[in-house]
Design an enzyme around this catalytic site. Structure first.
Site, PDB file in Angstrom:
ATOM      1  N   GLN A   1       0.984  -1.021   0.090  1.00  0.00           N
ATOM      2  CA  GLN A   1       0.034   0.149  -0.060  1.00  0.00           C
ATOM      3  C   GLN A   1       0.774   1.399   0.037  1.00  0.00           C
ATOM      4  OE1 GLN A   1      -3.100  -0.081   2.841  1.00  0.00           O
ATOM      5  NE2 GLN A   1      -3.737   2.014   2.161  1.00  0.00           N
ATOM      6  N   PHE A   2       1.234   1.734  -1.186  1.00  0.00           N
ATOM      7  CA  PHE A   2       2.128   2.973  -1.202  1.00  0.00           C
ATOM      8  C   PHE A   2       1.439   4.141  -0.752  1.00  0.00           C
ATOM      9  CE2 PHE A   2      -0.509   3.784  -5.194  1.00  0.00           C
ATOM     10  CZ  PHE A   2      -0.748   5.035  -5.015  1.00  0.00           C
ATOM     11  N   THR A   3       0.087   4.085  -0.532  1.00  0.00           N
ATOM     12  CA  THR A   3      -0.564   5.261   0.123  1.00  0.00           C
ATOM     13  C   THR A   3      -0.248   5.695   1.415  1.00  0.00           C
ATOM     14  OG1 THR A   3      -2.426   4.150   0.600  1.00  0.00           O
ATOM     15  CG2 THR A   3      -2.541   5.255  -1.806  1.00  0.00           C
TER      16      THR A   3
END
Length: 145
Positions: free
Chosen positions: A78-80
């Site tokens: 999850q790069f967010t």
């Protein structure tokens, strides 16, 4: 590198309407890889996650690890988690690692978890995933290395 670790009764990932992974009792870990993160940082983070004692013992005290309870591990990239919304209302993701390197470290996280004797599953890197979970407690921790 950041991780959100949630103690769950169950969790699953669906992509394009198809179930790609699911676990019973264990951890759902959302993993965010930052620019410049190293394999050493990943090793440290995974060691910490697998050693966390956040399951209740017979007295109800959080004293047991994932391995102690025979739990399973679902890791989702999850790069967010690296989003920065300090300026304006649209987050910037310039702190996130480039996809090729992030995918490499994510896949190593899956291997590291499995190599410790924990049944481990993952999502599909870069896909639009529908993640479902039944949080247990709720117990949710934010870890950063």
């Amino acid at each position: 590198m950041k991780a959100v670790v949630q103690r769950v009764q169950n969790a699953s990932v669906v992509v394009d309407g198809k179930l790609v992974s699911s676990i019973d009792k264990g951890y759902l870990t959302l993993l965010g890889v930052a620019k410049g993160d190293s394999e050493e940082q990943l090793q440290k983070l995974m060691t910490k996650i697998l050693a966390l004692r956040i399951f209740p013992d017979e007295t109800g005290k959080m004293n047991l690890s994932l391995k102690d309870v025979g739990g399973q591990h679902l890791i989702v990239s999850q790069f967010t988690l690296l989003g920065d919304a300090s300026k304006g209302n649209r987050p910037s993701f310039i702190g996130a690692e480039l996809p090729d390197r992030a995918k490499e470290l994510y896949e190593k996280a899956l291997v590291l978890s499995e190599s410790q004797g924990v049944k481990t599953q993952g999502g599909i890197f870069g896909a639009d995933m529908k993640v479902s979970l039944l949080n247990d407690g709720p117990v949710t921790l934010l870890l950063e290395v």
